[in-house]
Design a protein around this motif. Structure first.
Motif, PDB file in Angstrom:
ATOM      1  N   GLY A  69       0.662  -1.260   0.066  1.00 14.22           N
ATOM      2  CA  GLY A  69       0.000  -0.070   0.233  1.00 14.22           C
ATOM      3  C   GLY A  69       0.892   1.308  -0.136  1.00 14.22           C
ATOM      4  O   GLY A  69       0.550   2.068  -0.516  1.00 14.22           O
ATOM      5  N   ASN A  70       2.021   1.233   0.803  1.00 17.08           N
ATOM      6  CA  ASN A  70       2.752   2.550   1.016  1.00 17.08           C
ATOM      7  C   ASN A  70       3.350   2.326  -0.536  1.00 17.08           C
ATOM      8  O   ASN A  70       3.621   3.790  -0.978  1.00 17.08           O
ATOM      9  CB  ASN A  70       3.810   2.141   1.845  1.00 17.08           C
ATOM     10  N   GLY A  71       3.954   1.569  -1.183  1.00 19.30           N
ATOM     11  CA  GLY A  71       4.513   1.563  -2.448  1.00 19.30           C
ATOM     12  C   GLY A  71       3.394   2.045  -3.598  1.00 19.30           C
ATOM     13  O   GLY A  71       3.669   2.952  -4.682  1.00 19.30           O
ATOM     14  N   LEU A  72       2.227   1.769  -3.508  1.00 19.67           N
ATOM     15  CA  LEU A  72       1.175   2.209  -4.236  1.00 19.67           C
ATOM     16  C   LEU A  72       0.948   3.694  -4.137  1.00 19.67           C
ATOM     17  O   LEU A  72       0.984   4.451  -5.197  1.00 19.67           O
ATOM     18  CB  LEU A  72      -0.051   1.330  -4.082  1.00 19.67           C
ATOM     19  N   GLN A 103      -6.050 -10.525  -0.439  1.00 24.90           N
ATOM     20  CA  GLN A 103      -6.594  -9.931  -1.703  1.00 24.90           C
ATOM     21  C   GLN A 103      -6.187  -8.602  -1.792  1.00 24.90           C
ATOM     22  O   GLN A 103      -6.051  -8.122  -2.918  1.00 24.90           O
ATOM     23  CB  GLN A 103      -8.270 -10.019  -1.433  1.00 24.90           C
ATOM     24  N   GLY A 104      -6.002  -7.819  -0.742  1.00 26.95           N
ATOM     25  CA  GLY A 104      -5.716  -6.477  -0.658  1.00 26.95           C
ATOM     26  C   GLY A 104      -4.338  -6.308  -1.189  1.00 26.95           C
ATOM     27  O   GLY A 104      -3.864  -5.437  -2.109  1.00 26.95           O
ATOM     28  N   ILE A 105      -3.353  -7.362  -0.736  1.00 31.15           N
ATOM     29  CA  ILE A 105      -2.025  -7.557  -1.218  1.00 31.15           C
ATOM     30  C   ILE A 105      -1.999  -7.355  -2.975  1.00 31.15           C
ATOM     31  O   ILE A 105      -1.142  -6.573  -3.544  1.00 31.15           O
ATOM     32  CB  ILE A 105      -1.043  -8.437  -0.647  1.00 31.15           C
ATOM     33  N   GLU A 106      -2.824  -8.476  -3.508  1.00 30.74           N
ATOM     34  CA  GLU A 106      -2.858  -8.544  -4.736  1.00 30.74           C
ATOM     35  C   GLU A 106      -3.474  -7.373  -5.493  1.00 30.74           C
ATOM     36  O   GLU A 106      -3.110  -7.186  -6.846  1.00 30.74           O
ATOM     37  CB  GLU A 106      -3.803  -9.648  -4.931  1.00 30.74           C
ATOM     38  N   ALA A 107      -4.423  -6.921  -4.976  1.00 29.12           N
ATOM     39  CA  ALA A 107      -5.072  -5.586  -5.413  1.00 29.12           C
ATOM     40  C   ALA A 107      -3.839  -4.433  -5.570  1.00 29.12           C
ATOM     41  O   ALA A 107      -3.785  -3.602  -6.788  1.00 29.12           O
ATOM     42  CB  ALA A 107      -6.246  -5.080  -4.817  1.00 29.12           C
ATOM     43  N   ASN A 108      -3.248  -4.308  -4.579  1.00 31.02           N
ATOM     44  CA  ASN A 108      -1.952  -3.478  -4.772  1.00 31.02           C
ATOM     45  C   ASN A 108      -1.110  -3.550  -5.688  1.00 31.02           C
ATOM     46  O   ASN A 108      -0.591  -2.540  -6.604  1.00 31.02           O
ATOM     47  CB  ASN A 108      -1.489  -3.143  -3.313  1.00 31.02           C
TER      48      ASN A 108
END
Length: 199
Positions: A69-72, A103-108
């Motif tokens: 998320g930080n990277g995104l 699922q959240g990691i994959e979405a990011n």
């Protein structure tokens, strides 16, 4: 005709001398955790690539503790600032160590790859693995994210360098998670070999 050939030669020379820009977008595994930044493997990578005939400027945009998320959140600004030709995406370990939903990691990861491809920036993703702190099921679900995203987005997936590091105790810090300074030249050479086909 001579003028045209001279112009073509000049363009070819300018392109080859300018080289390419590679940006490493990662976490503490690439940020040089508790060591001088010039000793971290991304700082050694340009020389290793030069030995393989590649003229590449390496920008280390990694921050210890960063999640996907930080990277995104940081990615749009980094792309606008550096305009890299290729990005190595090395993120997700901190998500997994904190038990974030797969699922959240994959979405990011998917969103980051989408942003890079929108700007015609090449991207290579690294497989990430984590210790089985949350049990075998979660660990497998986490590991499975990377080949699935790579396949569906047509993104090259390279091996996780820590799988080789972890077998050599003298190369691993006492926390069992981070490579020591002594391992950095090996990692740089490993990464140069992995990234060379995409540069």
């Amino acid at each position: 005709m001579i003028r045209r050939l001279s112009l073509l030669f000049l363009l070819m020379f300018s392109t080859s001398s300018h080289g390419q820009t590679l940006m490493v977008l990662g976490d503490s595994l690439s940020a040089g955790y508790r060591m001088p930044i010039e000793q971290a493997w991304p700082s050694l990578l340009s020389e290793k690539l030069r030995e393989k005939g590649k003229n590449v400027t390496v920008i280390n945009a990694s921050i210890s503790g960063d999640t996907s998320g930080n990277g995104l959140a940081r990615l749009p600004g980094l792309l606008n600032q550096h305009h890299p030709d290729l990005v190595l995406l090395e993120l997700g370990a901190n998500d997994g160590l904190r038990g974030f939903q797969p699922q959240g990691i994959e979405a990011n990861l998917r969103q980051m790859i989408h942003l890079m491809k929108q700007q015609h920036t090449g991207v290579v993703m690294m497989q990430i693995r984590i210790p089985p702190n949350y049990g075998k099921r979660y660990t497998q679900m986490f590991s499975d994210i990377y080949p699935r995203v790579a396949k569906s987005t047509d993104t090259p997936l390279i091996p996780f360098f820590m799988e080789d590091i972890i077998t050599r105790s003298e190369w691993v810090k006492p926390d069992g998670l981070h490579p020591r300074q002594e391992a950095q030249p090996w990692i740089a050479n490993f990464m140069a070999t992995q990234l060379q086909p995409f540069l």
